[in-house]
Design a protein around this motif. Sequence first.
Motif: not given
Lengths: 73, 73
Positions: B48-73
């Motif tokens: 919910e807050l993430a959707l509010k944030i991208i609406a607030y920024f008026e930006m597509p979600i990919e430019q704000v939040f990134i789903l990353e694959e990391e190694d061994d962390e």
Amino acid sequence: MSVIAVINHIREIRRKKGITQIKMAEDLQVTRQTMNAIEKNKYNPSLELALKIIAYFEMPIEQVFILEEEDDE
Amino acid sequence: MSVIAVINHIREIRRKKGITQIKMAEDLQVTRQTMNAIEKNKYNPSLELALKIIAYFEMPIEQVFILEEEDDE
DNA sequence: AAACAACGTAAAGATATCTTTACATATAGT
DNA sequence: ACTATATGTAAAGATATCTTTACGTTGTTT
């Protein structure tokens, strides 16, 4: 009073794609109880799971999750 | 082992727009401690807050939040 | 009818998200 | 030096998200 709530169209999209709850839960590495609860809007997925879901469906987030303004609920 | 994690670019975007943490927190109706913790990636926002944030920024979600694959962390 | 697959649901427990209160640091302006 | 503004952080507590275990229902197939 007004309340903001997130609703989702996961069930319809999943069915349209001919995927079972069980398979989808396995693919996304969550339990089927979690998928069931989210589909029935008992609670929202975490952001992480939401991002996995839209990647899994290959759909823009707006077509899966809707930020809604409701009245008095 | 590999770990999936969400990272965000909220701080850079917010600063580029010349908005303070305090104003953003007020506008989004969360505490500034919450915004601070999210910016510093101490935890992820709810969907919910993430959707509010991208609406607030008026930006597509990919430019704000990134789903990353990391190694061994 | 029996078996099987998909789905519904509930309760207990773990961890994550968020608030409230409080104090601390950094920077800029007067 | 003093004040004001923005940011950092910590601890306690509330609620949300998710897992595990378990049992129930529904529909289909043999």
